[in-house]
Each structure stands twice: as C-alpha cells, then as structure tokens.
Design an enzyme around this catalytic site. Structure first.
Site, PDB file in Angstrom:
ATOM      1  N   LYS A 187       0.875  -1.173   0.000  1.00  0.00           N
ATOM      2  CA  LYS A 187       0.000   0.000   0.000  1.00  0.00           C
ATOM      3  C   LYS A 187       0.912   1.223   0.000  1.00  0.00           C
ATOM      4  O   LYS A 187       1.356   1.692   1.035  1.00  0.00           O
ATOM      5  CB  LYS A 187      -0.911  -0.001   1.229  1.00  0.00           C
ATOM      6  CG  LYS A 187      -2.244   0.749   1.042  1.00  0.00           C
ATOM      7  CD  LYS A 187      -2.129   2.213   0.682  1.00  0.00           C
ATOM      8  CE  LYS A 187      -1.631   3.061   1.833  1.00  0.00           C
ATOM      9  NZ  LYS A 187      -1.577   4.529   1.431  1.00  0.00           N
ATOM     10  N   CYS A 295      13.437  10.976   6.731  1.00  0.00           N
ATOM     11  CA  CYS A 295      13.423  10.656   8.158  1.00  0.00           C
ATOM     12  C   CYS A 295      14.835  10.645   8.739  1.00  0.00           C
ATOM     13  O   CYS A 295      15.008  10.668   9.955  1.00  0.00           O
ATOM     14  CB  CYS A 295      12.738   9.315   8.402  1.00  0.00           C
ATOM     15  SG  CYS A 295      13.650   7.892   7.771  1.00  0.00           S
ATOM     16  N   GLU A 395       8.667  17.359  14.324  1.00  0.00           N
ATOM     17  CA  GLU A 395       9.333  16.911  13.107  1.00  0.00           C
ATOM     18  C   GLU A 395       8.774  17.738  11.955  1.00  0.00           C
ATOM     19  O   GLU A 395       7.638  17.533  11.519  1.00  0.00           O
ATOM     20  CB  GLU A 395       9.094  15.421  12.857  1.00  0.00           C
ATOM     21  CG  GLU A 395       9.848  14.916  11.635  1.00  0.00           C
ATOM     22  CD  GLU A 395       9.552  13.461  11.303  1.00  0.00           C
ATOM     23  OE1 GLU A 395      10.380  12.836  10.628  1.00  0.00           O
ATOM     24  OE2 GLU A 395       8.488  12.964  11.710  1.00  0.00           O
TER      25      GLU A 395
END
Length: 510
Positions: A187, A295, A395
């Site tokens: 997905k 990330c 973040e």
C-alpha cells in the site's frame, strides 16, 4: 477554435488513471473514490489514483494467499534466480524509475537516481537468500538425537510506505519478504503511487509468479483493512510516529507481527575541534537534500562552545549557492515539497520560530522560484533554538535547519538523549576518543562519525530507538530476514526399533 485545436487541448489536459495491481495485472478501482496526484514542480494535477475500499483490499490479499503455497515451495535456487533477474531489470531501468519519481515527488534527478541505487542494494542482498536462510544443526544433542533450526515464511505480508521514498522503501520490504517465500501486498502513498506499478511490472518480468506481489492504492480505509485482515500475517510501515504507534497497536492487537518505523528529530553534534568546512557541507547536504523530506535528515545542529559562529557563517554562505527549481531541470539541487499543504505547514513552522524568540538567520520563505508555480520553499536556518519551541519539538520534514548552542559535550549529550526520538545522529570532530565516547553514550539507533546521514548498508539493518521504532526488529538486512520468517526447531531421533521403550520421565539430554 477548430476541431484539431480542441483535440490537442484535450490531450494536453488529459488526466491519467493510476490503477491497482492484483494477481499479476492492472486492476481498475471500483470504489468510486479517487485522489489527485500533483506535479509538485508545476502545481498541476497529472493523474488520479483510485482509493481502494475493503473488497478491493480483500481481492489483493486473496491473490497473495492463493499464490503462497506454490511460491513457498519454490526452491531457493529459483527464488534467488528471480531476484538476480529483478536486480538486472531495475539496474537497466534506473533512469525510467528516476523520471517517474521526479515527476510525482519533485526530487531532483540526481536524488531520484540515488534513491534507486540504495533500494537496489536491498535487492542485491536478497539475491543471497540461499545463504541467508541457512539454519543450524546440532548432532548428538542426546544419545541418537539431533536438533536443528529452520526458517519458514509467514504467508501474506503487507507493506505500507511513505511518499518521500516511493521506490527505495518498498524495496526495503518486498525484497527480503518475497525472497523468503512470502507473498506481498504493498500500500504505497497515494501522493506518488506510479513507481509501485513500475516495480510490479519488473517483478513480473523477472519471473515472480502472478499474485506474489500486489499493489493496492488507498487511504485509511485500505490501511485499516490490511491491519485487521486475518490472512495478513505481518505488517511493515514507515511514516510519522503517531501513525506508526497506531499501526503497531492495531496490528498487534489483531495478532500480527509488526515493524513500524516512526518519525525523527536528528541531531548533529559539532565539537570545537571539528573541520568547519566539512561540518558545514554535511549540514547543508543532510538538512536540505530532498527538500528535507527524509526521516534521516539532520534538522538540529548542536554546537559546542565557540564553534557556533564560524559554522553558522559557513552554512549561510553555502545556502546562498543552492540552486532550487524543478527536479527534472539539469543543475537544480533542491526541488519542491510534495504538496501545497505541506509547503505551507513547513513555512508556518518558520514563522512560529520567530514568534517564539528564535533568530531567522536565513528565511526560506523569501526564496521564491520565479516562473514556477509549484510547491517551492527556500532553505531556512534558525539560530538560538531551544527545547520547548515548536521548531525544536516537532518533526518539520522540510528544508529547515535549527541551531542549538550549548557550552559542553555533556550538555549536548543530555539534549540528544532527552529527545523522545532516537532515529539517527552524527558527531563531527577530529578527536577519536570523543567520537568513541559519543557512540557509547548516545541513545540513538544509528550513529554517524563525520557522516551526517548514517543510513546502514543493506547487509546491516535500518531502524532507530525510542519513539522512532515500534516493534522488536529493524528493517531490511539480517533483521529483515528474521522479521519475514518463523524459526522452527526440530528435534529428531532415528533409533533402532528394538531399543524403543515407554519412558514417562522428564526428557533427558545427558
């Protein structure tokens, strides 16, 4: 306007459809729900992707389940052979994959090619699957008794992947999963879905049987169905920490094995003896590469002592030389952000930092890419950042670099260890003793010494600590093999039938 001009305009404005891939062929969505796929460099809609409903997810899982018995029984040599062929197909089509990446994500061509190369390393690792699945054997554990361990595939496994690496992160997952004998349902992010279909075609061309690899596009409905489907045995996820936590809790509650990689707030520690030029180059590369949508991006530089001012001056000098523009134009070093909403959210963090008392050394909101209506934002450098400010705590996931000034190594270490994230960190110093002490002290999963983005090579495993990882096993590499297999212990005896007797006592090994 004549008929010919009308036809040309229709072709120019046609919006293509992005379909699922189920059972070895494209599968149009039947849910009636779609989502736009934008070109981030132009701000124009280039495609619409169908969003799966529960029956569509069930079809993909059923295709994977049906193909599992044959695939798990396929000899390791043949599985390895298909992985070698897949490796060659991806290698030969690097430019094509990169072009699709750039058009939907916005990253530069060079960055897209780098993503394909790092993903390809994981395919290469999986080519060694006959060796990776070797078990252990103990002869004569007891009289006439042998003990050995084998590793067997789980069944149907699922991968839920983010927008920032639509080629590399799926390769982190499906390479090991398929090589181990599992079947896979991917997905991908609905923001840049087309690369997944390109990979599906290469997997088919490599000789992997239909149904072993499937793609369903979608949003929360598709994700939730994968997390609760009884035939899905394991889920791999990369994304933000709140979603990673939710996926871990939901999937484990439904009896599944889970590795969910969350967010990050990666710190780069610069000691007074560091090479200023090297540290500045590293900070620029790690903070602003791929527009900060990584990330493993460095989002905070922690300066110790009087190194701050010369380092900031060097970073500012380099920011002014970064060429920003569409990723498919030669020479551009940073492209747009993925969507207009994300760009505006990142810009709001810069504005909020100034209101909270930080210093905007470079305001990226002032850097407008003339002639391009896409989702561009310049590089921001924020000085005098402190914990408690949103630009430190959140973040941001954009081209924003914060500077935290501290007086001592101990103060810097405490700052990093107190952070709820523990994904990656780096130290820049000429002192080997200080570097070794840092790697010993710091509570972070991946550490770079004069290396700003310490992403492990494919034969190690990727993953952080604390709120950056939910689950026991890291992604790809040796731990990836563990994640996608069950260990089975077999204890066997082949005695002379004439010596067999009933013994109700506790089994003995001596």
């Amino acid at each position: 306007m004549d008929r010919r001009e009308n036809a040309m305009k229709t072709v120019e404005t046609a919006i293509r459809s992005v379909e699922h891939w189920i059972g070895g062929k494209p599968a149009p969505s039947t849910s009636g729900r779609t989502s736009p796929v934008w070109n981030p460099a132009t701000g124009r809609e280039q495609a619409r992707v169908g969003l799966a409903d529960e029956p569509e997810v069930d079809r993909a899982v059923a295709a994977a389940a049906a193909s599992f018995p044959e695939w798990r029984a396929t000899p390791l040599s043949r599985r390895a052979e298909t992985m070698f062929r897949l490796r060659e197909l991806i290698d030969q089509n690097r430019a094509k994959i990169a072009q699709v990446l750039t058009s939907e994500h916005g990253k530069t061509r060079a960055d897209a090619l780098g993503e394909v190369a790092r993903g390809l390393e994981n395919i290469e690792f999986a080519c060694g699957i006959p060796n990776l699945l070797k078990g252990g054997f103990t002869e004569q554990a007891s009289k006439g008794v042998d003990v050995y361990q084998i590793r067997q595939p789980l069944g149907v496994v699922a991968g839920i992947t983010p927008f920032n690496f639509p080629a590399m992160v799926p390769m982190w997952m499906f390479a090991n999963a398929i090589a181990c004998g599992n079947t896979f349902v991917l997905k991908p992010s609905e923001r840049d879905p087309s690369v997944s279909l390109l990979l599906a075609k290469f997997i088919q061309q490599a000789g992997v049987p239909d149904g072993v690899f499937n793609v369903v596009h979608g949003d929360k409905i598709a994700v939730d169905r994968l997390l609760e489907h009884p035939d899905v045995k394991a889920v791999s996820f990369v994304g933000s920490t709140p979603i990673a936590r939710q996926i871990y809790e939901t999937a484990t509650r439904n009896g599944k094995r889970v590795q969910a990689l969350g967010g990050a707030k990666n710190h780069m520690l610069v000691l007074p003896d560091a090479d200023i030029g090297m540290a500045a180059d590293a900070a620029i590369s790690a903070a602003y590469g791929s527009a900060g949508e990584r990330c493993m991006a460095i989002s905070i530089v922690v300066t110790v002592g009087d190194v701050a001012d010369p380092l900031i001056a060097a970073i500012k000098d380099r920011i002014g030389k970064i060429k920003i523009g569409p990723g498919d134009e030669e020479g551009n070093e940073m492209g747009p952000l993925i969507t207009e909403e994300h760009r505006d959210r990142v810009a709001a963090h810069v504005e909020q930092a100034a209101r909270e008392g930080a210093t905007l050394s470079v305001d990226g909101r002032e850097d407008i890419v003339l002639g391009h209506p896409g989702y561009f934002l310049g590089c921001s450098l924020i000085d005098n950042v402190k914990p408690g400010m949103r630009c430190y705590d959140d973040e941001i996931f954009g081209p924003v670099l914060g500077i935290v000034r501290v007086k001592t190594y101990d103060e810097a270490l405490k700052l990093i260890n107190d952070n709820p994230y523990g994904n990656g960190t780096a130290i820049f110093t000429r002192d080997g003793g200080a570097a070794r002490q840092f790697q010993f002290d710091v509570e972070v999963g991946m550490v770079g010494i004069n290396v700003p983005i310490p992403v492990p090579v494919s034969y190690y495993s990727f993953g952080g600590w604390k709120s950056s990882l939910f689950g026991d096993l890291h992604m790809y590499g040796p731990e990836g093999i563990q994640f996608y297999t069950h260990a089975k212990l077999v204890t066997s005896r082949w005695p002379d039938p004439s010596t067999s007797k009933v013994d109700l006592g506790f089994p003995q090994v001596r």
